[in-house]
Design an enzyme around this catalytic site. Structure first.
Site, PDB file in Angstrom:
ATOM      1  N   THR A  86       0.851  -1.185   0.000  1.00 53.42           N
ATOM      2  CA  THR A  86       0.000   0.000   0.000  1.00 53.42           C
ATOM      3  C   THR A  86       0.886   1.235   0.000  1.00 53.42           C
ATOM      4  O   THR A  86       1.967   1.236   0.578  1.00 53.42           O
ATOM      5  CB  THR A  86      -1.034  -0.010   1.156  1.00 53.42           C
ATOM      6  OG1 THR A  86      -2.042   0.956   0.881  1.00 53.42           O
ATOM      7  CG2 THR A  86      -0.403   0.301   2.512  1.00 53.42           C
TER       8      THR A  86
ATOM      9  N   CYS B 183      -3.111   7.300   8.213  1.00 58.33           N
ATOM     10  CA  CYS B 183      -3.672   5.951   8.128  1.00 58.33           C
ATOM     11  C   CYS B 183      -2.651   4.961   8.670  1.00 58.33           C
ATOM     12  O   CYS B 183      -1.453   5.227   8.673  1.00 58.33           O
ATOM     13  CB  CYS B 183      -3.977   5.582   6.684  1.00 58.33           C
ATOM     14  SG  CYS B 183      -5.180   6.654   5.910  1.00 58.33           S
TER      15      CYS B 183
ATOM     16  N   HIS C   7      -5.344  -1.024   5.064  1.00 59.18           N
ATOM     17  CA  HIS C   7      -5.010   0.410   5.058  1.00 59.18           C
ATOM     18  C   HIS C   7      -6.161   1.116   5.790  1.00 59.18           C
ATOM     19  O   HIS C   7      -7.180   1.457   5.195  1.00 59.18           O
ATOM     20  CB  HIS C   7      -4.890   0.885   3.604  1.00 59.18           C
ATOM     21  CG  HIS C   7      -4.412   2.291   3.425  1.00 59.18           C
ATOM     22  ND1 HIS C   7      -3.520   2.646   2.452  1.00 59.18           N
ATOM     23  CD2 HIS C   7      -4.693   3.434   4.079  1.00 59.18           C
ATOM     24  CE1 HIS C   7      -3.285   3.960   2.508  1.00 59.18           C
ATOM     25  NE2 HIS C   7      -4.002   4.461   3.491  1.00 59.18           N
TER      26      HIS C   7
END
Lengths: 167, 212
Positions: A28, A34, A51
């Site tokens: 990711t 995040c 995520h």
């Protein structure tokens, strides 16, 4: 003719999670506040990367929600999928990266602190499930791109200023 | 009903006009500051998911310099001035007379504070024009500056919105120096991201019907 199997890179977007089995890897990009949460099973060489954007689905009110966005709902879904895949909860381990605070404001809005809160929420849930966090790179004020390899159980972390490292 | 189901092309037109007025004022401010002619593209107003939003800024891993600020008042929201690497370095040079590379140590506090101040001036110009147009009072916070991956930066502006839904309504305006080769791809972008509760107020002030 036999061919050496080359792994694919499974890409995970914001507020999403995906599973990968060796030789594939899961990746990711651009994690800020995040938190990238990897849950892996060494025996099965299987990993899930989530995520996660926000710590608690209670923040959304009663609306229909994207469960992958929140720490509590995303992890609950991942646990049940991993169990269906034959992973035992006692075998799972976790690695975490992200949870930064990209911008600082003197007014100190609670929303701006969401990075540390995300990291704390994920760790609390993992503690409750007795899943050990074997490595983490959380906090700070830098964006991270991460990739987990279920074959080596290494998590690569790339930042703009510090290049690539492995945990 | 979520916001994105309710919104009609007419509403997007109103937001586009609001963005045009705000960015027009900001471009004038930038043009005076740099003593150069600045061109402004017609803003696009789009309903985008979070992934598309990151792509609008150049892609999740693209390194950008961004000034970010929160707007408080009756129509709260988030605002970004996003500068691609080359543009940020050129502006820092224009303002400080020093060559910098935004991703190494040459990007010092002086260059950072010049870009932060630029964000302050441009966002202030944008929002004051928008506040006049809508008769809504808008108080910008002092901007914070970050140089990092676009994905990591954009997510900071999505936090308020992400609690309510999975889509953002973004008013995107591109500024570029007049007569510049397009290939240079050096441009600055404004993103205005009203919080979900701000839309009712904006449409009401502009006399547009809105079923909340």
């Amino acid at each position: 003719m036999t061919k050496i199997q080359e792994g694919q890179v499974v890409k995970v977007g914001m507020a999403d999670w995906k599973m990968a089995a060796a030789p594939d890897t899961v990746r990711t990009s651009g994690l800020g506040s995040c938190i990238g949460t990897v849950l892996y099973d060494e025996k099965q060489q299987l990993a899930v990367l989530a995520h996660i954007m926000l710590p608690d689905s209670g923040m959304a009110g009663n609306k229909e929600i994207n469960r992958a966005k929140f720490a509590d709902t995303a992890l609950a879904d991942i646990f049940s999928v991993l169990q269906r895949k034959g992973c035992r909860m006692g075998q799972l381990k976790a690695k975490l990266a992200g949870g930064a605070q990209m911008f600082s404001f003197s007014s100190g809005s609670e929303m701006m602190r969401v990075g540390p809160r995300n990291a704390e929420a994920v760790k609390q849930i993992l503690r409750n499930c007795n899943i050990p966090v074997t490595a983490e790179d959380t906090g700070g004020n830098k964006g991270r791109t991460i990739e987990f390899d279920p074959q080596t159980n290494k998590l690569s972390i790339r930042t703009v200023n510090q290049g690539e490292s492995y945990i | 009903m979520s916001l994105t189901d309710e919104i009609k092309p007419m509403h997007l037109d109103v937001l586009r006009e609001a963005g045009n007025i705000g960015a027009g004022n900001a471009a004038t401010a930038l043009s005076q500051l740099l003593n150069k002619k600045i061109d402004l593209n017609v803003p696009s107003v789009r309903i985008v998911d979070f992934q598309e939003m990151q792509n609008m800024a150049g892609g999740e891993e693209k390194v950008v310099a961004a000034a970010f600020l929160r707007v408080t008042g009756e129509a709260p929201g988030s605002m970004f001035l996003i500068l691609q690497k080359e543009e940020a370095e050129e502006l820092a040079f224009s303002l400080t007379g020093k060559e910098v590379n935004i991703i190494d140590d040459s990007f010092d506090e002086l260059a950072a504070s010049a870009l932060r101040e630029l964000g302050n001036i441009l966002a202030g110009a944008y929002l004051s024009a928008l506040a006049d147009f809508t008769s809504i009072s808008m108080q910008p916070s002092v901007p914070s500056l970050a140089v990092d991956m676009a994905g990591a930066i954009i997510s900071a502006g999505l936090l308020e919105i992400s609690q309510a839904g999975d889509y953002a309504i973004v008013i995107d305006t591109v500024m570029e120096e007049a007569g510049k080769e397009e290939a240079a791809n050096a441009n600055g972008q404004f993103f205005l991201l009203p919080d979900p509760e701000a839309f009712y107020k904006i449409f009401q002030s502009l006399g547009v019907e809105w079923n909340d």
